[in-house]
Enzyme design. Structure first.
Site, short mmCIF file in Angstrom:
data_model
loop_
_atom_site.label_atom_id
_atom_site.label_comp_id
_atom_site.label_asym_id
_atom_site.label_seq_id
_atom_site.Cartn_x
_atom_site.Cartn_y
_atom_site.Cartn_z
N ASP A 1 -4.63 -0.73 -2.00
CA ASP A 1 -5.95 -0.58 -1.40
C ASP A 1 -6.82 0.10 -2.47
OD1 ASP A 1 -7.16 -1.20 1.10
OD2 ASP A 1 -7.13 0.91 1.72
N HIS B 1 -10.72 0.95 -3.03
CA HIS B 1 -12.10 0.93 -2.55
C HIS B 1 -13.08 1.61 -3.50
CE1 HIS B 1 -10.70 -0.52 1.29
NE2 HIS B 1 -10.04 0.58 1.59
N LYS C 1 -7.08 -4.76 -3.48
CA LYS C 1 -7.89 -5.31 -2.40
C LYS C 1 -8.86 -4.25 -1.90
CE LYS C 1 -4.31 -4.09 0.94
NZ LYS C 1 -5.04 -3.07 1.73
N HIS D 1 -10.74 6.93 1.66
CA HIS D 1 -9.35 6.82 1.19
C HIS D 1 -9.24 5.79 0.08
CE1 HIS D 1 -9.74 3.46 3.99
NE2 HIS D 1 -8.78 2.87 3.30
N CYS E 1 -2.28 -3.11 7.37
CA CYS E 1 -2.08 -3.94 6.19
C CYS E 1 -0.77 -4.72 6.21
CB CYS E 1 -2.25 -3.10 4.93
SG CYS E 1 -3.98 -2.56 4.80
N ASP F 1 0.79 -1.24 0.00
CA ASP F 1 0.00 0.00 0.00
C ASP F 1 0.82 1.30 0.00
OD1 ASP F 1 -1.92 -1.94 0.18
OD2 ASP F 1 -2.93 -1.13 1.96
C1 VGL Z 1 -4.98 0.43 5.61
C2 VGL Z 1 -6.62 1.17 7.02
C3 VGL Z 1 -7.55 1.11 5.99
C4 VGL Z 1 -3.53 0.07 5.42
C5 VGL Z 1 -5.90 0.34 4.57
O1 VGL Z 1 -3.05 0.09 4.27
O2 VGL Z 1 -2.85 -0.24 6.43
N1 VGL Z 1 -5.36 0.83 6.82
N2 VGL Z 1 -7.18 0.69 4.79
ZN ZN Z 2 -8.53 0.84 3.16
#
Ligand code: VGL
Ligand code: ZN
Length: 204
Positions: free
Chosen positions: A46, A48, A106, A81, A151, A8
Protein backbone atom coordinates in the site's frame (compact mmCIF):
# COMPACT_ATOMS: atom_id res chain seq x y z
CA UNK A 1 3.57 -22.81 -11.95
CA UNK A 2 2.52 -21.68 -8.55
CA UNK A 3 3.06 -18.28 -6.96
CA UNK A 4 2.68 -16.73 -3.53
CA UNK A 5 1.22 -13.26 -2.97
CA UNK A 6 2.05 -11.55 0.33
CA UNK A 7 -0.47 -8.78 0.89
CA UNK A 8 0.56 -5.54 2.60
CA UNK A 9 2.92 -6.84 5.30
CA UNK A 10 3.78 -3.25 6.23
CA UNK A 11 4.46 -1.56 9.56
CA UNK A 12 1.32 0.56 9.51
CA UNK A 13 -0.78 -2.63 9.54
CA UNK A 14 1.21 -4.13 12.41
CA UNK A 15 0.44 -3.56 16.13
CA UNK A 16 1.57 -0.01 16.94
CA UNK A 17 1.07 1.09 13.33
CA UNK A 18 -1.29 3.76 12.05
CA UNK A 19 -3.92 1.26 10.88
CA UNK A 20 -3.02 -1.60 13.16
CA UNK A 21 -4.49 -4.99 12.40
CA UNK A 22 -4.74 -7.11 15.57
CA UNK A 23 -1.92 -9.71 15.56
CA UNK A 24 -0.80 -8.50 12.14
CA UNK A 25 2.83 -9.24 13.01
CA UNK A 26 1.98 -12.85 13.83
CA UNK A 27 1.87 -13.79 10.14
CA UNK A 28 5.36 -12.56 9.22
CA UNK A 29 7.23 -15.75 10.29
CA UNK A 30 4.72 -17.81 8.33
CA UNK A 31 5.30 -15.70 5.21
CA UNK A 32 9.02 -16.43 5.55
CA UNK A 33 8.44 -20.17 5.84
CA UNK A 34 6.06 -20.30 2.88
CA UNK A 35 8.42 -18.48 0.49
CA UNK A 36 10.58 -21.58 -0.04
CA UNK A 37 7.59 -23.56 -1.31
CA UNK A 38 6.90 -21.35 -4.32
CA UNK A 39 8.45 -20.79 -7.76
CA UNK A 40 7.55 -17.12 -7.64
CA UNK A 41 7.04 -14.87 -4.63
CA UNK A 42 5.23 -11.54 -5.06
CA UNK A 43 4.14 -8.91 -2.57
CA UNK A 44 1.83 -5.91 -2.58
CA UNK A 45 2.60 -2.63 -0.86
CA UNK A 46 0.00 0.00 0.00
CA UNK A 47 1.71 3.19 -1.17
CA UNK A 48 -0.27 6.39 -0.69
CA UNK A 49 0.60 10.02 -1.33
CA UNK A 50 0.43 12.09 1.90
CA UNK A 51 -2.86 13.68 0.75
CA UNK A 52 -4.63 10.49 -0.28
CA UNK A 53 -8.43 10.84 -0.46
CA UNK A 54 -8.98 7.77 1.74
CA UNK A 55 -7.47 9.60 4.71
CA UNK A 56 -10.04 11.02 7.13
CA UNK A 57 -7.61 13.89 7.75
CA UNK A 58 -8.32 15.18 4.23
CA UNK A 59 -12.04 15.59 4.93
CA UNK A 60 -12.91 18.30 7.48
CA UNK A 61 -15.17 16.97 10.22
CA UNK A 62 -14.74 13.33 9.18
CA UNK A 63 -13.14 10.60 11.25
CA UNK A 64 -11.65 7.19 10.47
CA UNK A 65 -14.37 4.63 9.89
CA UNK A 66 -16.75 7.15 8.31
CA UNK A 67 -18.06 6.34 4.87
CA UNK A 68 -18.11 8.96 2.15
CA UNK A 69 -18.15 9.18 -1.60
CA UNK A 70 -14.76 9.73 -3.24
CA UNK A 71 -14.79 10.67 -6.92
CA UNK A 72 -18.05 8.77 -7.37
CA UNK A 73 -17.16 5.63 -5.42
CA UNK A 74 -18.10 4.64 -1.86
CA UNK A 75 -15.06 5.07 0.36
CA UNK A 76 -14.33 4.10 3.95
CA UNK A 77 -12.08 6.66 5.59
CA UNK A 78 -8.86 5.55 7.28
CA UNK A 79 -6.21 7.10 9.47
CA UNK A 80 -3.23 8.38 7.46
CA UNK A 81 -1.28 5.21 6.65
CA UNK A 82 1.36 3.78 4.33
CA UNK A 83 2.47 7.20 3.14
CA UNK A 84 5.13 6.85 0.45
CA UNK A 85 8.63 6.91 1.88
CA UNK A 86 7.62 6.66 5.54
CA UNK A 87 8.58 3.90 7.96
CA UNK A 88 4.94 2.83 8.20
CA UNK A 89 4.88 2.03 4.49
CA UNK A 90 7.90 -0.28 4.68
CA UNK A 91 7.55 -4.03 4.61
CA UNK A 92 8.34 -5.64 7.97
CA UNK A 93 12.11 -5.91 8.52
CA UNK A 94 11.79 -9.55 9.57
CA UNK A 95 10.53 -10.52 6.12
CA UNK A 96 13.09 -12.20 3.91
CA UNK A 97 12.82 -9.39 1.36
CA UNK A 98 15.53 -10.91 -0.84
CA UNK A 99 13.25 -13.88 -1.50
CA UNK A 100 10.49 -11.66 -2.89
CA UNK A 101 10.75 -11.58 -6.69
CA UNK A 102 8.51 -8.58 -7.32
CA UNK A 103 6.68 -5.97 -5.27
CA UNK A 104 3.56 -4.28 -6.65
CA UNK A 105 2.62 -0.91 -5.24
CA UNK A 106 -0.96 0.33 -5.11
CA UNK A 107 -2.99 3.29 -3.90
CA UNK A 108 -0.86 6.02 -5.50
CA UNK A 109 -3.81 7.82 -7.12
CA UNK A 110 -5.23 10.19 -4.50
CA UNK A 111 -8.75 10.01 -5.93
CA UNK A 112 -9.19 6.25 -5.77
CA UNK A 113 -8.33 3.66 -3.13
CA UNK A 114 -6.83 0.33 -4.09
CA UNK A 115 -7.60 -2.65 -1.91
CA UNK A 116 -6.85 -5.31 -4.51
CA UNK A 117 -3.24 -6.03 -5.40
CA UNK A 118 -4.40 -6.22 -9.05
CA UNK A 119 -6.49 -3.09 -9.70
CA UNK A 120 -7.62 0.13 -8.05
CA UNK A 121 -11.17 0.11 -6.67
CA UNK A 122 -12.48 1.85 -9.81
CA UNK A 123 -10.62 -0.68 -11.98
CA UNK A 124 -9.04 2.17 -13.92
CA UNK A 125 -5.49 0.97 -13.54
CA UNK A 126 -3.74 -2.36 -13.21
CA UNK A 127 -0.77 -2.69 -10.87
CA UNK A 128 0.83 -5.09 -13.34
CA UNK A 129 0.51 -8.08 -11.02
CA UNK A 130 -1.94 -10.00 -13.22
CA UNK A 131 0.17 -9.44 -16.31
CA UNK A 132 3.33 -10.52 -14.49
CA UNK A 133 1.70 -13.72 -13.24
CA UNK A 134 0.45 -14.54 -16.73
CA UNK A 135 3.86 -13.85 -18.22
CA UNK A 136 5.39 -16.31 -15.75
CA UNK A 137 2.68 -18.83 -16.63
CA UNK A 138 1.36 -18.92 -13.09
CA UNK A 139 -1.88 -20.86 -12.88
CA UNK A 140 -2.19 -21.19 -9.11
CA UNK A 141 -1.94 -18.25 -6.71
CA UNK A 142 -1.63 -18.62 -2.94
CA UNK A 143 -2.54 -15.53 -0.97
CA UNK A 144 -1.88 -14.45 2.62
CA UNK A 145 -1.43 -11.19 4.50
CA UNK A 146 -3.32 -8.13 5.74
CA UNK A 147 -6.08 -7.32 6.05
CA UNK A 148 -8.44 -10.27 5.59
CA UNK A 149 -11.52 -8.11 5.07
CA UNK A 150 -9.93 -5.53 2.74
CA UNK A 151 -6.81 -6.09 0.71
CA UNK A 152 -6.72 -9.88 1.03
CA UNK A 153 -10.42 -10.20 0.17
CA UNK A 154 -10.32 -7.98 -2.92
CA UNK A 155 -7.06 -9.49 -4.16
CA UNK A 156 -8.54 -12.98 -3.86
CA UNK A 157 -11.74 -12.00 -5.68
CA UNK A 158 -9.76 -10.43 -8.53
CA UNK A 159 -7.34 -13.36 -8.75
CA UNK A 160 -10.23 -15.79 -9.08
CA UNK A 161 -11.96 -13.59 -11.64
CA UNK A 162 -8.74 -13.41 -13.66
CA UNK A 163 -8.81 -17.19 -13.84
CA UNK A 164 -6.08 -18.10 -11.37
CA UNK A 165 -6.74 -21.11 -9.16
CA UNK A 166 -6.80 -19.13 -5.95
CA UNK A 167 -5.89 -20.50 -2.55
CA UNK A 168 -6.04 -18.44 0.65
CA UNK A 169 -3.81 -19.43 3.56
CA UNK A 170 -6.17 -18.79 6.47
CA UNK A 171 -3.63 -18.72 9.30
CA UNK A 172 -1.53 -16.28 7.26
CA UNK A 173 -4.25 -13.62 7.39
CA UNK A 174 -5.55 -11.23 10.03
CA UNK A 175 -8.49 -8.84 9.70
CA UNK A 176 -9.71 -5.41 10.80
CA UNK A 177 -13.44 -6.13 11.49
CA UNK A 178 -14.35 -2.44 11.44
CA UNK A 179 -17.97 -3.59 11.54
CA UNK A 180 -18.12 -6.83 13.54
CA UNK A 181 -18.84 -9.65 11.11
CA UNK A 182 -16.74 -8.19 8.27
CA UNK A 183 -13.99 -10.78 8.68
CA UNK A 184 -16.41 -13.71 8.74
CA UNK A 185 -18.22 -12.34 5.68
CA UNK A 186 -14.87 -12.03 3.90
CA UNK A 187 -14.05 -15.68 4.60
CA UNK A 188 -17.42 -16.69 3.22
CA UNK A 189 -16.79 -14.77 -0.02
CA UNK A 190 -13.29 -16.18 -0.33
CA UNK A 191 -14.51 -19.74 0.21
CA UNK A 192 -16.82 -19.24 -2.77
CA UNK A 193 -14.18 -17.62 -5.00
CA UNK A 194 -11.34 -19.97 -4.16
CA UNK A 195 -10.02 -22.55 -1.74
CA UNK A 196 -9.19 -21.79 1.89
CA UNK A 197 -6.49 -23.89 3.51
CA UNK A 198 -4.21 -23.87 6.54
CA UNK A 199 -0.47 -23.47 6.13
CA UNK A 200 0.24 -26.98 7.40
CA UNK A 201 -1.22 -28.27 4.13
CA UNK A 202 1.76 -26.66 2.39
CA UNK A 203 4.44 -26.95 5.05
CA UNK A 204 3.51 -30.45 6.22
C1 VGL B 1 -5.88 -1.81 3.64
C2 VGL B 1 -7.43 -0.29 4.38
C3 VGL B 1 -6.77 0.72 3.71
C4 VGL B 1 -5.39 -3.23 3.64
C5 VGL B 1 -5.21 -0.80 2.96
O1 VGL B 1 -4.19 -3.47 3.38
O2 VGL B 1 -6.22 -4.15 3.91
N1 VGL B 1 -6.98 -1.54 4.33
N2 VGL B 1 -5.68 0.45 3.01
ZN1 ZN C 1 -4.52 2.05 2.20
Amino acid sequence: MRALLLVDLQYDFMPGGALAVPEGDAVVPLANRLMDKFDLVTASQDWHPADHGSFASRHPGAKPGDRIELDGLPQTLWPDHCVQGTRGAELHDDLRIGEIDRIFRKGQDRLVDSYSAFYDNARRRSTGLGEALREQEVDELYVMGLATDYCVLYSVLDAAELGFKTVVVADGCRGIDLTPGDVEAAWEKMRIAGRVIRSKEILG
